[in-house]
Motif scaffolding. Structure first.
Motif, PDB file in Angstrom:
ATOM      1  N   ALA A 149       0.831  -1.201   0.000  1.00 18.80           N
ATOM      2  CA  ALA A 149       0.000   0.000   0.000  1.00 18.80           C
ATOM      3  C   ALA A 149       0.868   1.254   0.000  1.00 18.80           C
ATOM      4  O   ALA A 149       0.540   2.257  -0.651  1.00 18.80           O
ATOM      5  CB  ALA A 149      -0.921   0.010   1.221  1.00 18.80           C
ATOM      6  N   TYR A 150       1.999   1.190   0.715  1.00 22.31           N
ATOM      7  CA  TYR A 150       2.894   2.339   0.753  1.00 22.31           C
ATOM      8  C   TYR A 150       3.636   2.505  -0.567  1.00 22.31           C
ATOM      9  O   TYR A 150       3.978   3.621  -0.964  1.00 22.31           O
ATOM     10  CB  TYR A 150       3.873   2.200   1.919  1.00 22.31           C
ATOM     11  N   LEU A 151       3.883   1.398  -1.253  1.00 18.52           N
ATOM     12  CA  LEU A 151       4.464   1.496  -2.596  1.00 18.52           C
ATOM     13  C   LEU A 151       3.477   2.172  -3.549  1.00 18.52           C
ATOM     14  O   LEU A 151       3.872   2.976  -4.400  1.00 18.52           O
ATOM     15  CB  LEU A 151       4.837   0.111  -3.121  1.00 18.52           C
ATOM     16  N   ASP A 152       2.188   1.853  -3.399  1.00 15.57           N
ATOM     17  CA  ASP A 152       1.175   2.511  -4.218  1.00 15.57           C
ATOM     18  C   ASP A 152       1.173   4.018  -3.949  1.00 15.57           C
ATOM     19  O   ASP A 152       1.084   4.832  -4.882  1.00 15.57           O
ATOM     20  CB  ASP A 152      -0.214   1.940  -3.923  1.00 15.57           C
ATOM     21  N   ALA A 153       1.251   4.376  -2.666  1.00 14.05           N
ATOM     22  CA  ALA A 153       1.278   5.796  -2.305  1.00 14.05           C
ATOM     23  C   ALA A 153       2.514   6.471  -2.898  1.00 14.05           C
ATOM     24  O   ALA A 153       2.431   7.565  -3.468  1.00 14.05           O
ATOM     25  CB  ALA A 153       1.266   5.951  -0.784  1.00 14.05           C
ATOM     26  N   ARG A 154       3.638   5.812  -2.776  1.00 14.07           N
ATOM     27  CA  ARG A 154       4.878   6.402  -3.284  1.00 14.07           C
ATOM     28  C   ARG A 154       4.827   6.564  -4.799  1.00 14.07           C
ATOM     29  O   ARG A 154       5.288   7.585  -5.339  1.00 14.07           O
ATOM     30  CB  ARG A 154       6.074   5.530  -2.875  1.00 14.07           C
ATOM     31  N   ASP A 155       4.275   5.585  -5.502  1.00 16.81           N
ATOM     32  CA  ASP A 155       4.163   5.688  -6.960  1.00 16.81           C
ATOM     33  C   ASP A 155       3.317   6.897  -7.353  1.00 16.81           C
ATOM     34  O   ASP A 155       3.662   7.633  -8.296  1.00 16.81           O
ATOM     35  CB  ASP A 155       3.556   4.414  -7.551  1.00 16.81           C
ATOM     36  N   HIS A 156       2.203   7.089  -6.651  1.00 16.68           N
ATOM     37  CA  HIS A 156       1.369   8.259  -6.949  1.00 16.68           C
ATOM     38  C   HIS A 156       2.146   9.551  -6.700  1.00 16.68           C
ATOM     39  O   HIS A 156       2.128  10.475  -7.529  1.00 16.68           O
ATOM     40  CB  HIS A 156       0.101   8.244  -6.091  1.00 16.68           C
ATOM     41  N   GLN A 157       2.823   9.624  -5.560  1.00 19.69           N
ATOM     42  CA  GLN A 157       3.521  10.855  -5.203  1.00 19.69           C
ATOM     43  C   GLN A 157       4.591  11.227  -6.223  1.00 19.69           C
ATOM     44  O   GLN A 157       4.724  12.389  -6.615  1.00 19.69           O
ATOM     45  CB  GLN A 157       4.132  10.718  -3.810  1.00 19.69           C
ATOM     46  N   TRP A 158       5.337  10.227  -6.645  1.00 22.96           N
ATOM     47  CA  TRP A 158       6.405  10.489  -7.608  1.00 22.96           C
ATOM     48  C   TRP A 158       5.870  10.653  -9.024  1.00 22.96           C
ATOM     49  O   TRP A 158       6.126  11.670  -9.684  1.00 22.96           O
ATOM     50  CB  TRP A 158       7.429   9.349  -7.576  1.00 22.96           C
ATOM     51  N   ASN A 159       5.143   9.660  -9.504  1.00 21.40           N
ATOM     52  CA  ASN A 159       4.788   9.614 -10.925  1.00 21.40           C
ATOM     53  C   ASN A 159       3.722  10.635 -11.309  1.00 21.40           C
ATOM     54  O   ASN A 159       3.788  11.223 -12.401  1.00 21.40           O
ATOM     55  CB  ASN A 159       4.310   8.214 -11.301  1.00 21.40           C
ATOM     56  N   ASP A 160       2.740  10.835 -10.431  1.00 21.72           N
ATOM     57  CA  ASP A 160       1.613  11.693 -10.788  1.00 21.72           C
ATOM     58  C   ASP A 160       1.798  13.144 -10.374  1.00 21.72           C
ATOM     59  O   ASP A 160       1.163  14.028 -10.958  1.00 21.72           O
ATOM     60  CB  ASP A 160       0.323  11.164 -10.144  1.00 21.72           C
ATOM     61  N   VAL A 161       2.628  13.385  -9.352  1.00 23.11           N
ATOM     62  CA  VAL A 161       2.728  14.738  -8.809  1.00 23.11           C
ATOM     63  C   VAL A 161       4.136  15.317  -8.955  1.00 23.11           C
ATOM     64  O   VAL A 161       4.331  16.351  -9.586  1.00 23.11           O
ATOM     65  CB  VAL A 161       2.299  14.763  -7.324  1.00 23.11           C
ATOM     66  N   ALA A 162       5.114  14.640  -8.379  1.00 26.08           N
ATOM     67  CA  ALA A 162       6.446  15.240  -8.298  1.00 26.08           C
ATOM     68  C   ALA A 162       7.140  15.346  -9.655  1.00 26.08           C
ATOM     69  O   ALA A 162       7.665  16.406 -10.011  1.00 26.08           O
ATOM     70  CB  ALA A 162       7.325  14.438  -7.338  1.00 26.08           C
ATOM     71  N   VAL A 163       7.162  14.265 -10.393  1.00 27.08           N
ATOM     72  CA  VAL A 163       7.918  14.275 -11.650  1.00 27.08           C
ATOM     73  C   VAL A 163       7.382  15.306 -12.634  1.00 27.08           C
ATOM     74  O   VAL A 163       8.170  16.063 -13.223  1.00 27.08           O
ATOM     75  CB  VAL A 163       7.985  12.866 -12.255  1.00 27.08           C
ATOM     76  N   PRO A 164       6.058  15.413 -12.848  1.00 27.86           N
ATOM     77  CA  PRO A 164       5.587  16.470 -13.761  1.00 27.86           C
ATOM     78  C   PRO A 164       5.989  17.879 -13.317  1.00 27.86           C
ATOM     79  O   PRO A 164       6.417  18.699 -14.141  1.00 27.86           O
ATOM     80  CB  PRO A 164       4.065  16.289 -13.747  1.00 27.86           C
ATOM     81  N   TYR A 165       5.857  18.168 -12.025  1.00 24.60           N
ATOM     82  CA  TYR A 165       6.239  19.497 -11.553  1.00 24.60           C
ATOM     83  C   TYR A 165       7.732  19.739 -11.740  1.00 24.60           C
ATOM     84  O   TYR A 165       8.150  20.792 -12.250  1.00 24.60           O
ATOM     85  CB  TYR A 165       5.865  19.687 -10.079  1.00 24.60           C
ATOM     86  N   TRP A 166       8.541  18.769 -11.361  1.00 24.44           N
ATOM     87  CA  TRP A 166       9.983  18.975 -11.413  1.00 24.44           C
ATOM     88  C   TRP A 166      10.526  18.969 -12.838  1.00 24.44           C
ATOM     89  O   TRP A 166      11.581  19.555 -13.101  1.00 24.44           O
ATOM     90  CB  TRP A 166      10.696  17.980 -10.504  1.00 24.44           C
ATOM     91  N   ARG A 167       9.798  18.373 -13.764  1.00 28.06           N
ATOM     92  CA  ARG A 167      10.189  18.523 -15.174  1.00 28.06           C
ATOM     93  C   ARG A 167       9.995  19.969 -15.625  1.00 28.06           C
ATOM     94  O   ARG A 167      10.795  20.498 -16.404  1.00 28.06           O
ATOM     95  CB  ARG A 167       9.391  17.559 -16.049  1.00 28.06           C
ATOM     96  N   THR A 168       8.948  20.601 -15.119  1.00 27.39           N
ATOM     97  CA  THR A 168       8.741  22.019 -15.414  1.00 27.39           C
ATOM     98  C   THR A 168       9.864  22.863 -14.820  1.00 27.39           C
ATOM     99  O   THR A 168      10.393  23.774 -15.481  1.00 27.39           O
ATOM    100  CB  THR A 168       7.380  22.487 -14.862  1.00 27.39           C
ATOM    101  N   VAL A 169      10.229  22.570 -13.567  1.00 23.91           N
ATOM    102  CA  VAL A 169      11.329  23.302 -12.930  1.00 23.91           C
ATOM    103  C   VAL A 169      12.617  23.120 -13.725  1.00 23.91           C
ATOM    104  O   VAL A 169      13.349  24.089 -13.990  1.00 23.91           O
ATOM    105  CB  VAL A 169      11.518  22.834 -11.475  1.00 23.91           C
TER     106      VAL A 169
END
Length: 331
Positions: A134-154
């Motif tokens: 379940a924590y892997l699922d949470a981590r995947d969402h945090q990285w793949n859906d939120v962090a990576v798109p924002y940080w690609r913009t940065v």
């Protein structure tokens, strides 16, 4: 190597007076806040944007004091699930890149941020030990859906401006150790996003900052000088000690972290404390630390960050500066 200080602890003074403090301590660099968690009393943002003459006048204050403006700081949570915080902090990072480019400053410091564990979440969730899938699922969402798109913009904005965004490896963020720093860099194909090495946040995790420097190498683009003391109560409660207290936004001395959120009250009999450079680790460590930084970049900016609650602002800066200068053989 440029030894300086982050002027957040001198926000009660005008910029010229704060720079005079650094000069009198024989430091030669300054890190100035531009947004995020803290206000920016030492950076006239509108004036900097307005004209070349305003920028020259601003930078002239540094030149007159013999201090170089080396870094802008906008630590915050650009991935916060609360849009009131996320929108401001996320934009502050992008604005800091623009402001740095206008001022000829090559480095911006911030944090990676921390989202909720799922798309419907309303509060940040730090997932650090995913023994349950379940924590892997949470981590995947945090990285793949939120962090990576924002940080690609940065990364794209920073590359266009030729400014390096330096991520402080800070617990309660997605990037909190060398492995997560490397992951971010690889996920966004970083050319203009690197690491800030602040050893204080590594010490209490049991990480050797010098070994971390060896692992990160050229990813490290900036450094903070802040120490940590591990206390006797760590033997009882460990370093993951959650005995913090709530501070209401209307309490005297409450520190806002954006929106309705405040800095929590530090526990008594704490497992560890942030202390001035030299009060957690001796001069020999700091000498080795500076030498390791110098192997990566002999012109690295290293800025004291004062968060020692046992020393007042000037005493803490003075103590840290003396240790750092001794460690660098400049004393």
């Amino acid at each position: 190597m440029k030894l300086g200080a982050y002027t957040a602890c001198l926000h009660d003074r005008p910029l010229t007076e704060a720079l005079g403090v650094l000069r009198d301590l024989e430091l030669d660099g300054a890190e100035i806040n531009s947004g995020g968690f803290l206000p920016a009393p030492h950076l006239p943002i509108a004036a900097v944007r307005s004209s070349h003459d305003a920028r020259e006048e601003y930078l002239g204050q540094f030149a007159a004091a013999g201090i170089e403006l080396t870094v802008l700081n906008c630590n915050g949570n650009p991935l916060h699930p609360d849009p009131e915080v996320r929108d401001k902090h996320g934009q502050d990072v992008l604005d800091a890149i623009e402001l740095a480019a206008l001022l000829g400053v090559r480095r911006v410091v911030t944090m990676s941020g921390l989202p909720a564990a799922d798309p419907q979440g309303q509060l940040p969730s730090w997932t650090v030990l995913p023994w349950d899938s379940a924590y892997l699922d949470a981590r995947d969402h945090q990285w793949n859906d939120v962090a990576v798109p924002y940080w690609r913009t940065v990364q794209a904005r920073a590359a266009d401006a030729d400014v390096i965004v330096c991520v402080e490896m800070h617990p309660h963020n997605l990037v909190y150790n060398p492995a997560t720093m490397v992951r971010l860099a690889e996920e966004i194909h970083a050319t203009h996003v690197g690491a800030e090495m602040d050893p204080s946040h590594l010490f209490w995790q049991g990480i050797d900052p010098i070994a971390a420097l060896g692992a990160l190498g050229g990813l490290v683009q900036n450094a903070a000088a802040k120490d940590t003391r591990i206390n006797e109560h760590a033997k009882i409660n460990g370093v993951l000690d959650d005995r913090f207290g709530r501070v209401r936004p209307d309490e005297p001395g409450a520190v806002s972290l954006g929106g309705r959120y405040t800095l929590s009250r530090w526990p008594t009999s704490s497992s560890w404390d942030f202390v001035a450079v030299g009060r957690g680790h001796d001069v020999a460590f700091w000498s080795d630390f500076l030498a390791a930084l110098g192997k990566i970049d002999p012109d690295m900016a290293v800025n004291i960050e004062h968060e020692d609650q046992e020393l007042d602002r000037l005493d803490g800066l003075r103590f840290a500066a003396r240790v750092l200068l001794t460690a660098s053989d400049r004393d």
